[in-house]
Write a protein that holds these residues in place. Structure first.
Motif, PDB file in Angstrom:
ATOM      1  N   GLU A 179      -4.856   8.572   6.474  1.00 18.36           N
ATOM      2  CA  GLU A 179      -5.929   9.221   7.374  1.00 18.36           C
ATOM      3  C   GLU A 179      -7.137   9.334   7.357  1.00 18.36           C
ATOM      4  OE1 GLU A 179      -6.580  10.269  11.348  1.00 18.36           O
ATOM      5  OE2 GLU A 179      -5.406   9.084  10.668  1.00 18.36           O
ATOM      6  N   ASN A 180      -7.374  10.008   6.219  1.00 17.65           N
ATOM      7  CA  ASN A 180      -8.057   9.767   5.506  1.00 17.65           C
ATOM      8  C   ASN A 180      -9.230   8.717   4.738  1.00 17.65           C
ATOM      9  OD1 ASN A 180      -7.906  12.806   4.889  1.00 17.65           O
ATOM     10  ND2 ASN A 180      -7.654  13.232   3.095  1.00 17.65           N
TER      11      ASN A 180
ATOM     12  N   ARG B 241      -8.487   5.709   6.943  1.00 15.41           N
ATOM     13  CA  ARG B 241      -8.742   5.465   7.736  1.00 15.41           C
ATOM     14  C   ARG B 241      -9.743   5.739   8.511  1.00 15.41           C
ATOM     15  NH1 ARG B 241      -9.077   6.134  12.726  1.00 15.41           N
ATOM     16  NH2 ARG B 241      -8.269   9.024  12.412  1.00 15.41           N
ATOM     17  N   ARG B 242     -10.456   7.240   8.535  1.00 20.00           N
ATOM     18  CA  ARG B 242     -11.768   7.502   8.805  1.00 20.00           C
ATOM     19  C   ARG B 242     -12.365   7.539   7.898  1.00 20.00           C
ATOM     20  NH1 ARG B 242      -9.527  14.020   9.923  1.00 20.00           N
ATOM     21  NH2 ARG B 242      -7.535  13.610  11.497  1.00 20.00           N
TER      22      ARG B 242
ATOM     23  N   ARG C 280     -15.532   5.140   9.141  1.00 23.85           N
ATOM     24  CA  ARG C 280     -17.364   5.988   9.169  1.00 23.85           C
ATOM     25  C   ARG C 280     -18.183   5.507   8.273  1.00 23.85           C
ATOM     26  NH1 ARG C 280     -15.721  10.504   6.803  1.00 23.85           N
ATOM     27  NH2 ARG C 280     -16.352   9.531   4.549  1.00 23.85           N
TER      28      ARG C 280
END
Length: 209
Positions: A55-56, A58-59, A63
């Protein structure tokens, strides 16, 4: 006695041995269950960590992709600022008498330069570049560069009272800080507001004060 067979042992001895074997089996099953539960918790914890890392990632990827789109023109826009500055300098350098003379050809030239300047700024703005002209605003060290202080008791201290050179920002980033003069000697600003960043000019002004 040690050579007794199972059938030769007393019934209570046989029951005791059976109970011990049963208890041993239960203990062994319990240890296996505890071991499996522990392994399950470890696998669950590892899966949660992997999910969090994904998830990190992906974010972070989203970004980075957003920043790449938003700031792709930053270097080009920064280079174009000098062109915009030169157009403004050319306009400012024209004497008022020449402007008032009414020469049609000269006026057309001035109008052309002004149109070019506006078109350039409009194009930069469409790509997220914003012009900073903070006169009358509170000094913000993130977007402004204090060049000098102006004694003025009529406005709050650290208010921008003169813009020497406009600044530009793109998104939340500064392409070029606005070079400004700030008021000195007026009412103090609130503690939550940004003070003027110390610089060579400001330090000299403090020594002279």
């Amino acid at each position: 006695m040690s050579d007794q067979t199972k059938d030769e042992r007393a019934p209570e001895d046989i029951e005791t041995a059976e109970a011990e074997r049963t208890q041993g089996g239960i203990d062994s099953d319990y240890e296996a269950l505890v071991r499996l539960l522990k392994e399950n918790e470890e696998l669950k914890d590892r899966a949660l960590r992997v999910a969090a890392e994904m998830e990190n990632l992906r974010r972070r990827t989203a970004r980075d992709a957003h920043d790449a789109r938003a700031y792709a023109v930053a270097n080009f826009a920064r280079d174009m600022l000098s062109v915009s500055d030169n157009l403004r300098r050319a306009l400012d350098a024209i004497p008022a008498e020449a402007k008032a003379a009414g020469d049609a050809g000269f006026k057309a030239l001035i109008d052309g330069v002004e149109i070019t300047e506006r078109a350039m700024l409009s194009t930069l703005e469409r790509h997220g570049v914003k012009k900073l002209e903070p006169e009358g605003e509170k000094f913000d060290p993130n977007f402004h560069q204090a060049m000098f202080e102006v004694p003025n008791p009529d406005v709050p201290a650290n208010t921008v009272v003169q813009v020497v050179q406009p600044g530009y920002s793109i998104g939340e980033r500064v392409l070029r800080p606005a070079m400004v003069g700030v008021a000195k000697g007026g009412p103090k600003i609130a503690a939550t507001e940004a003070p003027v960043e110390p610089g060579p000019v400001n330090e000299q002004a403090e020594k002279d004060a």
